[in-house]
Scaffold this active site. Structure first.
Site, short mmCIF file in Angstrom:
data_model
loop_
_atom_site.label_atom_id
_atom_site.label_comp_id
_atom_site.label_asym_id
_atom_site.label_seq_id
_atom_site.Cartn_x
_atom_site.Cartn_y
_atom_site.Cartn_z
N ILE A 14 0.97 -1.13 0.04
CA ILE A 14 -0.31 -0.12 -0.41
C ILE A 14 0.43 1.23 -0.17
CG2 ILE A 14 -1.48 1.23 1.27
CD1 ILE A 14 -2.62 -1.56 2.67
N LYS A 15 0.80 2.51 -0.91
CA LYS A 15 1.07 3.70 -1.31
C LYS A 15 0.56 4.37 -0.61
CE LYS A 15 3.77 6.40 -4.13
NZ LYS A 15 3.69 7.00 -5.49
N VAL A 16 0.60 5.31 0.70
CA VAL A 16 -0.15 6.35 0.60
C VAL A 16 1.02 7.54 0.65
CG1 VAL A 16 -1.72 4.77 2.25
CG2 VAL A 16 0.58 5.78 3.17
#
Lengths: 307, 307, 307, 307, 307
Positions: free
Chosen positions: B203-205
């Protein structure tokens, strides 16, 4: 199989043996298995409301494995959640408790006057994960309801074809409904009827309030003298609206409240003939042991062994 | 395999061996392979922002082959880009470094208050090109998010079925979110939770800011005394929101800044337990050797060998 | 095969042999075959602008067979048109010149602020008609661009799978673009980049003007000192934006003008490294022999044998 | 086969033998079979305008069987109608006269500024019913035209693949067209061109008026001195716009008028080279014998045996 | 088979034997079987209006099994309802009376100015449940009608292909129709015509009022002197509009009224040649025995044995 469970299953004689087996598994499982009552633990709030407001009150809840363990510890009939949580529940607790995969989900990051959830998993996922039920939310009252009903019908058809039980969250919501209308008794009855007509096996609605939303219903209530005074009265009407009591109707627990407030409402539900409760925040936002205790009290009231 | 990578992969026991193999390849590749940390080079700005503002600052970047070479030279764990660039990377560097195909893309030629990217390639493309991962962007907060979630679920299902890892860019955006809200800590947590519930493996935030967007979250933060003071505090909450730290969460690098500003932020991320960074403009908009040096410093901070 | 054509085809090494064969056919055909330059005759104006304004200026143009004959007589590399015209061209001139079927079309009978063409034929049609290329128009800037990109990706994937070349008309247009912006240099570069990222083999754009549409691009142009003064300067940037010159980029001829104006522009294109021109109205709206003469001059400028 | 029919069919050499056979059947059938002219009876007004205003003027017309009998009695080349009527015509008159199934239909129960008809039957229906042609209406000018064109292309492709002829009603209509524009000569030409480009075999348009709707067309008409003075002049332009006269273009008859008005218009059409008429209300709203007489006169004018 | 039924079936000679068998079953069943008249019990009001206003007036109606029993007791020709009710009717009364599954449904929880029902079950469901007919509602006049017509055509095609009869509820409704227009005689005629053209076997409309909605129809009524004075006059026109009386047209019974009002209307319908009635609320909202009595009177009037 207890007589009561046998009776309940007789109402589903038009379902195939697989669906009835899945219902049997949920009805016979856990602390109140066999009584014909159900208490289910649902944890979809991480998606529906966001993780902070859901899990900060009891931080172990950030862990997906916490919840199916809680359901097991409390002896719930089933555990319901979206895909991510069920994948972990199935991996760690497969077979130990009935699972319900919620296949659509909605968040609160956009203010939708006429909401429709996204389809976030599938009946095939439910099968692969060993679930007993497939959960689906509809918002009767939304301008998008036609699309939801069509999605629901497809999901139920597939759910039944693979021998699982269809569990429908029927939550009236939409721009033509005032906030009060969403839990109005006539609207709750309507929500239960629609779910039943669509083929739902288990129907989840909110506890109905005394408010009547549509004038045509107010008129007929007055003319016929139907009683909507107490919660029990209103629950009775909702259950009648679900094919005269021949569908399993359970009621949601709402936001976290005090033990007494929660149990008071359960007493009203039980008196009106509710088949049980589906209680999330009042369970997983309490400390583990407090949650187990409260769930036991809820079970006892529903089965008549507590009051 | 290092113990840490073995531990990380244990969180994905419900994924098939193919998916875990793909995660393994990315976790074990490059200069910090085996540490459990990842630094990925993404170059989607030609499509997302346009070629001039992306590549004029360092003109060799107009060449698609420049970027995978840079990723190799710096020892990144993987290279991520849209179809056109990956076709050339795969042709020239196939097998030499893990590739992530971004299968949806958005441009800035129209001002979309509620954006949705276009599907510009497929999981089948990723397979043909020998990729290890499939990248997908969602904009939680957009009115179109339901459609994105449904697309995402289909992509993840197919990605997993062919043994690749699903990498999700979860970027809150939409007309009901103020600019500040897009990086608010509660919204970043929400973005991570949604991606995890949908089945994301990585997950990229964006690095979360101290701002809290929704009052219900502000209330629970105050009531529980949860700390959001430092970047590390906030990163911890985001990582908790990704299944209590059992999903790989990496943080984007943002627009080009000075070395010190960049590294300061990385220190905060590392302190909060981030699994790494995905850094595009701060890499490919610097001269080649400066980019390699900076990336090495970023890696060192994440692995604890720099500070 | 000439060395230049061999070099050009080397950039397409990641395409299958069929696609490279189709590119070869177009690059080697006609009066300037083998030079690496292309001059294509497109006749889609009957659909795009209407038959009267298109064909009344030179009435033989009402006849669908007139145009492929003109392309043959002038020695163009290929003839491009929508289905109705290509059906007749293929029937009468099959094999004698490469054909490009334009599979989407737009008319001017409704004022669309955010246009999207209709899909009016298919890759299967192109195969049945013996075409070498499939043409597709996108309008980056339109609110409908996401849908167009998705259509384009499907068309390109199918086009490549059957060994044909994908020719993309990338024409910025939409409510957020001013009329000037449509041919602004930064927007033209963006249009070329998007087509390249989507997998286009041949990219058609309009000659870029000195105007810069987006402030972020104006800023980077100023900071880097990139030159956009002459048409040649701007063409160089567009070609850089198409994967650093490794995609065939050709430029449209625009509305009918005087010979000198037309040839002046061609000189600028050629100086900037354009791979050629696609010239419709300036060809078929002239008398047949005048058109042949002008096309020959255009070819000579592109190949450096005229000036 | 007459020489003229042989010549006409030669224009369709790129169609398969089945399509040419279907065209042959219509061209050779009835009182003027073999002349290369066609007079078709269409009865879609029950759906398009409603039954009362359509059939009350001549009540036998309420009976679906009345119309194919009238077409037979008058010796029309074909009978065209929506599904319900064609089912009965095929059942009672199968093989006795060529049938055209209109596969899309529109009503006047809602005021659509940008209309699109509904798909109300299929090419498969046409095959089962023994039809020779498939009819489809498009509204160039409607904001929905892109969708109609895509539907049309699919229908034509399927129609041709099963050896039937494609008959297109091309009726400009939409919010950007004034009432006058719908029959403007340039718009009629445009409507014919679009249908031809899409693959229509027979094109039906309305008789063009002297009005010019688009300024670019007015300009080119003035510059080139093209004549649009008489109906015959304008019909010539429309027919040129249908691939230089190599597509069969027939003209609609409009609302019921006096015999003389009707025949005057037919004379203009015939003089301009029209391939015939498609005349509904002026036929079935007259008494049976009057209708037969009028249709015979129309035929005689088209074939040159009347005036 | 009676002569009248044989005559009626002869109008359906273009349908396959299965469809005619299904029509036969309904025409021959019950108290007035064989007379060519039909009285059908429909119970879709739980979904369409909500359960309280539908079933509180006669509480046994909450029970799904009550209604098919009532239909049997009164000797109705068929019982029509949505999926949930038909599942139970089929399970308990399978084979004892013809069933019609309504495959689309609409609720009143949102105020749709241009409504379209949701598809809530399928032809496959109808087959599995042993039904004789498939019911479908269209709202001619709604902006969504095109979509409904396309859905209807698909449903009818599939219904016929499996040998069932298609029953169409044709209820004009939409933002361009005033409340009065919905039952205007010209609109009722139009509704019947559209259903017939789409392939309906049995058409259900509301009793037509003297109001004329569209001026073109008012004009033609005046010019032709067509009588619309009495209900019988208007019913005659509606039946003419359904292919000159060769389609079975039945009329709905409306909201609950006094016996005399109900029977008066039935007399008008019968005099105009109606094929029967489909009467819900006036049946199931009366006490069981009163309902049976009233239905018998309705039957007697239709068959001419009562008055």
């Amino acid at each position: 199989m207890s007589d009561r469970v046998r009776e309940i299953l007789s109402w589903y004689s038009h379902r195939n043996a697989g669906v009835r087996t899945s219902l049997y598994r949920m009805l016979m499982h856990g602390r109140i298995g066999g009584t014909g009552k159900m208490v289910i633990l649902p944890v979809d709030q991480g998606f529906e409301h966001g993780p902070l407001r859901s899990f900060l009150p009891n931080e172990p809840g950030f862990d997906p494995a916490y919840h199916p363990q809680l359901a097991l510890d409390a002896g719930c009939n089933a555990f319901a959640a979206p895909l991510g949580f069920i994948e972990i529940a199935a991996d760690k607790f497969g077979g130990q408790l009935p699972l319900i995969l919620k296949v659509n989900s909605h968040d609160v990051l956009h203010d939708d006057s006429d909401p429709i959830p996204a389809i976030t998993s599938s009946v095939a996922d439910a099968l692969e994960l060993g679930c007993s039920g497939v959960g689906f939310t509809i918002y009767p009252g939304s301008e998008m309801r036609e699309e939801m009903y069509e999605q629901l019908r497809e999901v139920i058809e597939e759910t039944h074809s693979v021998g699982l039980a269809a569990v429908v969250w029927s939550y009236p919501r939409g721009e033509d409904l005032q906030k009060d209308d969403e839990t109005a008794v006539d609207i709750a009855c309507y929500a239960a009827q629609i779910a039943a007509q669509m083929g739902a096996d288990i129907i989840k609605v909110k506890p109905p309030k005394k408010h009547v939303a549509q004038s045509a219903n107010a008129k007929v209530i007055e003319e016929t003298g139907a009683s909507i005074e107490t919660l029990a009265d209103r629950v009775r009407l909702v259950i009648k609206s679900a094919f005269n009591g021949t569908r399993i109707v359970i009621f949601s627990g709402g936001a976290k409240g005090s033990d007494e407030n929660v149990l008071d409402e359960i007493r009203g539900l039980a008196e009106g003939g509710a088949f049980g409760s589906i209680m999330g925040r009042n369970a997983f936002q309490r400390k583990h042991d407090d949650a187990v205790k409260l769930l036991h009290k809820v079970m006892d009231i529903h089965t008549g062994s507590g009051k």
